[in-house]
Design a protein around this motif. Structure first.
Motif, PDB file in Angstrom:
ATOM      1  N   LYS A 124      44.869  38.025  31.603  1.00  0.00           N
ATOM      2  CA  LYS A 124      43.594  38.742  31.648  1.00  0.00           C
ATOM      3  C   LYS A 124      42.483  37.748  31.961  1.00  0.00           C
ATOM      4  O   LYS A 124      42.442  36.663  31.389  1.00  0.00           O
ATOM      5  CB  LYS A 124      43.299  39.417  30.306  1.00  0.00           C
ATOM      6  CG  LYS A 124      44.278  40.479  29.915  1.00  0.00           C
ATOM      7  CD  LYS A 124      43.913  41.096  28.586  1.00  0.00           C
ATOM      8  CE  LYS A 124      44.941  42.148  28.201  1.00  0.00           C
ATOM      9  NZ  LYS A 124      44.589  42.828  26.949  1.00  0.00           N
ATOM     10  N   GLN A 160      46.831  41.835  34.331  1.00  0.00           N
ATOM     11  CA  GLN A 160      48.160  41.962  34.928  1.00  0.00           C
ATOM     12  C   GLN A 160      49.210  41.873  33.833  1.00  0.00           C
ATOM     13  O   GLN A 160      49.165  40.983  32.992  1.00  0.00           O
ATOM     14  CB  GLN A 160      48.423  40.859  35.955  1.00  0.00           C
ATOM     15  CG  GLN A 160      49.805  40.974  36.565  1.00  0.00           C
ATOM     16  CD  GLN A 160      50.165  39.811  37.454  1.00  0.00           C
ATOM     17  OE1 GLN A 160      49.645  38.723  37.312  1.00  0.00           O
ATOM     18  NE2 GLN A 160      51.070  40.056  38.379  1.00  0.00           N
ATOM     19  N   LEU A 215      33.273  41.904  35.600  1.00  0.00           N
ATOM     20  CA  LEU A 215      34.449  42.021  36.445  1.00  0.00           C
ATOM     21  C   LEU A 215      35.632  41.575  35.613  1.00  0.00           C
ATOM     22  O   LEU A 215      35.576  40.529  34.949  1.00  0.00           O
ATOM     23  CB  LEU A 215      34.299  41.116  37.678  1.00  0.00           C
ATOM     24  CG  LEU A 215      35.437  41.107  38.677  1.00  0.00           C
ATOM     25  CD1 LEU A 215      35.474  42.426  39.454  1.00  0.00           C
ATOM     26  CD2 LEU A 215      35.281  39.939  39.649  1.00  0.00           C
ATOM     27  N   ASN A 216      36.696  42.369  35.604  1.00  0.00           N
ATOM     28  CA  ASN A 216      37.895  41.944  34.878  1.00  0.00           C
ATOM     29  C   ASN A 216      39.152  42.276  35.664  1.00  0.00           C
ATOM     30  O   ASN A 216      39.193  43.224  36.436  1.00  0.00           O
ATOM     31  CB  ASN A 216      37.936  42.509  33.449  1.00  0.00           C
ATOM     32  CG  ASN A 216      38.041  44.004  33.406  1.00  0.00           C
ATOM     33  OD1 ASN A 216      38.965  44.575  33.965  1.00  0.00           O
ATOM     34  ND2 ASN A 216      37.097  44.657  32.765  1.00  0.00           N
ATOM     35  N   PHE A 217      40.155  41.426  35.456  1.00  0.00           N
ATOM     36  CA  PHE A 217      41.456  41.564  36.093  1.00  0.00           C
ATOM     37  C   PHE A 217      42.510  41.460  35.002  1.00  0.00           C
ATOM     38  O   PHE A 217      42.489  40.530  34.192  1.00  0.00           O
ATOM     39  CB  PHE A 217      41.677  40.453  37.133  1.00  0.00           C
ATOM     40  CG  PHE A 217      43.064  40.439  37.699  1.00  0.00           C
ATOM     41  CD1 PHE A 217      43.453  41.381  38.630  1.00  0.00           C
ATOM     42  CD2 PHE A 217      43.981  39.485  37.294  1.00  0.00           C
ATOM     43  CE1 PHE A 217      44.739  41.371  39.151  1.00  0.00           C
ATOM     44  CE2 PHE A 217      45.268  39.469  37.812  1.00  0.00           C
ATOM     45  CZ  PHE A 217      45.643  40.422  38.743  1.00  0.00           C
ATOM     46  N   SER A 273      37.282  51.225  39.357  1.00  0.00           N
ATOM     47  CA  SER A 273      38.547  50.805  38.763  1.00  0.00           C
ATOM     48  C   SER A 273      39.660  50.929  39.791  1.00  0.00           C
ATOM     49  O   SER A 273      39.753  51.945  40.488  1.00  0.00           O
ATOM     50  CB  SER A 273      38.851  51.687  37.544  1.00  0.00           C
ATOM     51  OG  SER A 273      40.141  51.443  37.058  1.00  0.00           O
ATOM     52  N   GLU A 326      38.104  37.786  32.570  1.00  0.00           N
ATOM     53  CA  GLU A 326      36.879  38.583  32.491  1.00  0.00           C
ATOM     54  C   GLU A 326      35.680  37.694  32.801  1.00  0.00           C
ATOM     55  O   GLU A 326      35.561  36.580  32.280  1.00  0.00           O
ATOM     56  CB  GLU A 326      36.728  39.195  31.103  1.00  0.00           C
ATOM     57  CG  GLU A 326      35.527  40.097  30.983  1.00  0.00           C
ATOM     58  CD  GLU A 326      35.434  40.710  29.599  1.00  0.00           C
ATOM     59  OE1 GLU A 326      35.064  39.974  28.655  1.00  0.00           O
ATOM     60  OE2 GLU A 326      35.739  41.906  29.471  1.00  0.00           O
ATOM     61  N   GLN A 342      45.328  45.612  37.263  1.00  0.00           N
ATOM     62  CA  GLN A 342      44.086  46.382  37.230  1.00  0.00           C
ATOM     63  C   GLN A 342      42.919  45.457  37.561  1.00  0.00           C
ATOM     64  O   GLN A 342      42.825  44.352  37.003  1.00  0.00           O
ATOM     65  CB  GLN A 342      43.864  46.998  35.857  1.00  0.00           C
ATOM     66  CG  GLN A 342      44.943  47.964  35.453  1.00  0.00           C
ATOM     67  CD  GLN A 342      44.843  48.360  33.993  1.00  0.00           C
ATOM     68  OE1 GLN A 342      44.507  47.548  33.142  1.00  0.00           O
ATOM     69  NE2 GLN A 342      45.139  49.609  33.713  1.00  0.00           N
ATOM     70  N   LEU A 343      42.038  45.908  38.440  1.00  0.00           N
ATOM     71  CA  LEU A 343      40.824  45.180  38.782  1.00  0.00           C
ATOM     72  C   LEU A 343      39.663  46.149  38.613  1.00  0.00           C
ATOM     73  O   LEU A 343      39.643  47.206  39.245  1.00  0.00           O
ATOM     74  CB  LEU A 343      40.893  44.665  40.224  1.00  0.00           C
ATOM     75  CG  LEU A 343      39.664  43.924  40.734  1.00  0.00           C
ATOM     76  CD1 LEU A 343      39.437  42.635  39.925  1.00  0.00           C
ATOM     77  CD2 LEU A 343      39.807  43.610  42.210  1.00  0.00           C
ATOM     78  N   ASN A 344      38.718  45.792  37.742  1.00  0.00           N
ATOM     79  CA  ASN A 344      37.606  46.678  37.425  1.00  0.00           C
ATOM     80  C   ASN A 344      36.276  45.949  37.568  1.00  0.00           C
ATOM     81  O   ASN A 344      36.152  44.790  37.164  1.00  0.00           O
ATOM     82  CB  ASN A 344      37.719  47.185  35.982  1.00  0.00           C
ATOM     83  CG  ASN A 344      39.019  47.905  35.734  1.00  0.00           C
ATOM     84  OD1 ASN A 344      39.383  48.796  36.478  1.00  0.00           O
ATOM     85  ND2 ASN A 344      39.734  47.491  34.717  1.00  0.00           N
ATOM     86  N   TYR A 345      35.295  46.657  38.118  1.00  0.00           N
ATOM     87  CA  TYR A 345      33.922  46.163  38.195  1.00  0.00           C
ATOM     88  C   TYR A 345      33.022  47.189  37.526  1.00  0.00           C
ATOM     89  O   TYR A 345      33.209  48.392  37.696  1.00  0.00           O
ATOM     90  CB  TYR A 345      33.485  45.957  39.653  1.00  0.00           C
ATOM     91  CG  TYR A 345      32.014  45.676  39.760  1.00  0.00           C
ATOM     92  CD1 TYR A 345      31.517  44.414  39.434  1.00  0.00           C
ATOM     93  CD2 TYR A 345      31.127  46.663  40.136  1.00  0.00           C
ATOM     94  CE1 TYR A 345      30.155  44.154  39.495  1.00  0.00           C
ATOM     95  CE2 TYR A 345      29.770  46.420  40.209  1.00  0.00           C
ATOM     96  CZ  TYR A 345      29.286  45.163  39.887  1.00  0.00           C
ATOM     97  OH  TYR A 345      27.941  44.918  39.932  1.00  0.00           O
TER      98      TYR A 345
END
Length: 156
Positions: free
Chosen positions: A67, A81, A77-79, A123, A69, A107-110
Protein backbone atom coordinates in the motif's frame (compact mmCIF):
# COMPACT_ATOMS: atom_id res chain seq x y z
CA UNK A 1 -13.98 -12.82 -8.72
CA UNK A 2 -14.33 -14.05 -5.19
CA UNK A 3 -11.68 -15.13 -2.73
CA UNK A 4 -10.99 -15.20 0.98
CA UNK A 5 -8.03 -16.18 3.11
CA UNK A 6 -6.90 -16.99 6.62
CA UNK A 7 -3.28 -15.84 6.59
CA UNK A 8 -1.04 -14.80 9.47
CA UNK A 9 1.42 -12.22 8.14
CA UNK A 10 4.28 -9.89 8.99
CA UNK A 11 3.77 -6.22 8.12
CA UNK A 12 6.08 -3.21 7.82
CA UNK A 13 4.53 0.27 7.98
CA UNK A 14 6.08 3.73 7.66
CA UNK A 15 4.70 7.26 7.45
CA UNK A 16 6.69 10.35 6.52
CA UNK A 17 5.17 13.72 7.39
CA UNK A 18 6.56 16.82 5.67
CA UNK A 19 5.47 20.46 5.75
CA UNK A 20 3.19 20.27 2.70
CA UNK A 21 2.55 16.57 2.18
CA UNK A 22 2.75 13.09 3.68
CA UNK A 23 3.79 9.68 2.34
CA UNK A 24 2.80 6.33 3.81
CA UNK A 25 3.92 2.82 2.87
CA UNK A 26 2.88 -0.61 4.06
CA UNK A 27 4.08 -4.03 2.95
CA UNK A 28 3.10 -7.43 4.27
CA UNK A 29 3.85 -11.04 3.52
CA UNK A 30 1.99 -14.01 4.93
CA UNK A 31 1.10 -17.63 4.46
CA UNK A 32 -2.47 -18.40 3.44
CA UNK A 33 -3.32 -21.39 5.65
CA UNK A 34 -6.77 -21.84 4.13
CA UNK A 35 -8.35 -19.79 1.38
CA UNK A 36 -11.08 -20.23 -1.21
CA UNK A 37 -11.57 -19.02 -4.75
CA UNK A 38 -14.72 -19.26 -6.84
CA UNK A 39 -14.30 -21.01 -10.20
CA UNK A 40 -17.84 -21.98 -11.11
CA UNK A 41 -18.01 -19.62 -14.11
CA UNK A 42 -15.17 -21.52 -15.72
CA UNK A 43 -16.79 -24.83 -14.80
CA UNK A 44 -20.10 -23.79 -16.41
CA UNK A 45 -18.31 -23.36 -19.73
CA UNK A 46 -17.07 -26.94 -19.42
CA UNK A 47 -20.33 -28.39 -18.14
CA UNK A 48 -23.39 -26.25 -19.10
CA UNK A 49 -25.73 -28.68 -17.31
CA UNK A 50 -24.23 -27.77 -13.92
CA UNK A 51 -26.85 -26.37 -11.57
CA UNK A 52 -24.44 -25.37 -8.81
CA UNK A 53 -24.78 -21.71 -7.87
CA UNK A 54 -21.23 -21.60 -6.50
CA UNK A 55 -18.29 -23.94 -6.53
CA UNK A 56 -15.11 -23.20 -4.63
CA UNK A 57 -11.49 -24.25 -4.84
CA UNK A 58 -9.65 -24.54 -1.53
CA UNK A 59 -6.17 -23.04 -1.68
CA UNK A 60 -3.02 -22.66 0.41
CA UNK A 61 0.08 -20.58 -0.34
CA UNK A 62 1.76 -17.19 -0.15
CA UNK A 63 -0.15 -13.93 0.17
CA UNK A 64 1.17 -10.39 0.16
CA UNK A 65 0.06 -6.78 0.05
CA UNK A 66 1.57 -3.39 -0.72
CA UNK A 67 0.00 0.00 0.00
CA UNK A 68 1.19 3.49 -0.89
CA UNK A 69 -0.54 6.75 0.06
CA UNK A 70 0.34 10.35 -0.82
CA UNK A 71 -1.51 13.35 0.61
CA UNK A 72 -0.94 16.95 -0.40
CA UNK A 73 -3.19 19.81 0.68
CA UNK A 74 -6.67 18.70 -0.51
CA UNK A 75 -5.38 15.89 -2.77
CA UNK A 76 -4.81 12.24 -1.92
CA UNK A 77 -3.61 9.37 -4.07
CA UNK A 78 -3.35 5.76 -2.96
CA UNK A 79 -2.36 2.47 -4.54
CA UNK A 80 -3.17 -0.95 -3.03
CA UNK A 81 -2.11 -4.34 -4.32
CA UNK A 82 -2.79 -7.82 -2.98
CA UNK A 83 -1.20 -10.83 -4.59
CA UNK A 84 -1.47 -14.58 -4.12
CA UNK A 85 0.47 -17.66 -5.21
CA UNK A 86 -1.68 -20.62 -4.20
CA UNK A 87 -1.95 -24.37 -4.64
CA UNK A 88 -5.47 -25.75 -5.07
CA UNK A 89 -6.12 -28.94 -3.17
CA UNK A 90 -8.83 -31.50 -3.79
CA UNK A 91 -11.98 -31.78 -1.67
CA UNK A 92 -14.16 -34.82 -2.36
CA UNK A 93 -17.37 -33.06 -1.26
CA UNK A 94 -16.82 -30.07 -3.56
CA UNK A 95 -15.47 -32.14 -6.47
CA UNK A 96 -13.12 -29.32 -7.34
CA UNK A 97 -9.94 -29.14 -9.43
CA UNK A 98 -6.30 -29.14 -8.32
CA UNK A 99 -3.59 -26.89 -9.69
CA UNK A 100 -1.88 -23.53 -9.14
CA UNK A 101 -3.39 -20.05 -9.08
CA UNK A 102 -1.61 -16.72 -9.43
CA UNK A 103 -3.72 -13.64 -8.91
CA UNK A 104 -3.54 -10.00 -7.98
CA UNK A 105 -6.01 -7.27 -7.12
CA UNK A 106 -4.82 -3.68 -7.67
CA UNK A 107 -6.60 -0.44 -6.78
CA UNK A 108 -5.59 3.12 -7.68
CA UNK A 109 -7.65 5.94 -6.19
CA UNK A 110 -7.48 9.73 -6.39
CA UNK A 111 -9.55 12.04 -4.21
CA UNK A 112 -9.91 15.83 -4.02
CA UNK A 113 -11.50 17.43 -0.93
CA UNK A 114 -13.61 20.42 -1.90
CA UNK A 115 -14.47 21.09 1.74
CA UNK A 116 -13.97 19.29 5.07
CA UNK A 117 -17.34 17.64 4.42
CA UNK A 118 -17.34 16.78 0.68
CA UNK A 119 -14.74 15.25 -1.63
CA UNK A 120 -14.82 13.86 -5.16
CA UNK A 121 -12.79 10.87 -6.28
CA UNK A 122 -11.85 8.50 -9.07
CA UNK A 123 -11.39 4.79 -8.30
CA UNK A 124 -9.83 2.13 -10.53
CA UNK A 125 -9.66 -1.59 -9.81
CA UNK A 126 -7.91 -4.34 -11.81
CA UNK A 127 -8.03 -8.07 -11.09
CA UNK A 128 -5.81 -10.55 -12.94
CA UNK A 129 -5.73 -14.31 -12.44
CA UNK A 130 -3.90 -17.12 -14.18
CA UNK A 131 -4.72 -20.71 -13.22
CA UNK A 132 -2.73 -23.80 -14.11
CA UNK A 133 -4.95 -26.82 -13.45
CA UNK A 134 -3.68 -30.40 -13.32
CA UNK A 135 -6.61 -31.88 -15.29
CA UNK A 136 -7.99 -28.85 -17.17
CA UNK A 137 -6.63 -26.32 -19.67
CA UNK A 138 -4.88 -23.28 -18.19
CA UNK A 139 -7.19 -20.33 -17.66
CA UNK A 140 -6.73 -16.54 -17.59
CA UNK A 141 -9.37 -14.17 -16.24
CA UNK A 142 -9.40 -10.41 -15.73
CA UNK A 143 -11.67 -7.68 -14.46
CA UNK A 144 -11.57 -3.86 -14.54
CA UNK A 145 -13.81 -1.38 -12.78
CA UNK A 146 -13.63 2.41 -12.87
CA UNK A 147 -15.81 4.61 -10.67
CA UNK A 148 -16.37 8.26 -9.86
CA UNK A 149 -17.53 8.81 -6.29
CA UNK A 150 -18.54 11.51 -3.83
CA UNK A 151 -17.50 11.08 -0.19
CA UNK A 152 -19.19 12.78 2.75
CA UNK A 153 -16.97 13.01 5.82
CA UNK A 154 -19.44 13.05 8.71
CA UNK A 155 -17.00 12.66 11.61
CA UNK A 156 -15.62 15.66 13.46
Amino acid sequence: YEFSSLAPAIAIKQRFNFDNYSLAYQSQLGYNILGITEFNYYRRKLDPSSNDARTYNYVTGLEGANKFEWKYDKNSLNFNQRYFICRDFYDTEADNYTGWEFYTLMQLNYEYAFTKLVSLGLSNEVYLKYSIYDDLPNYFSSYYSGNIFVRFNLKK
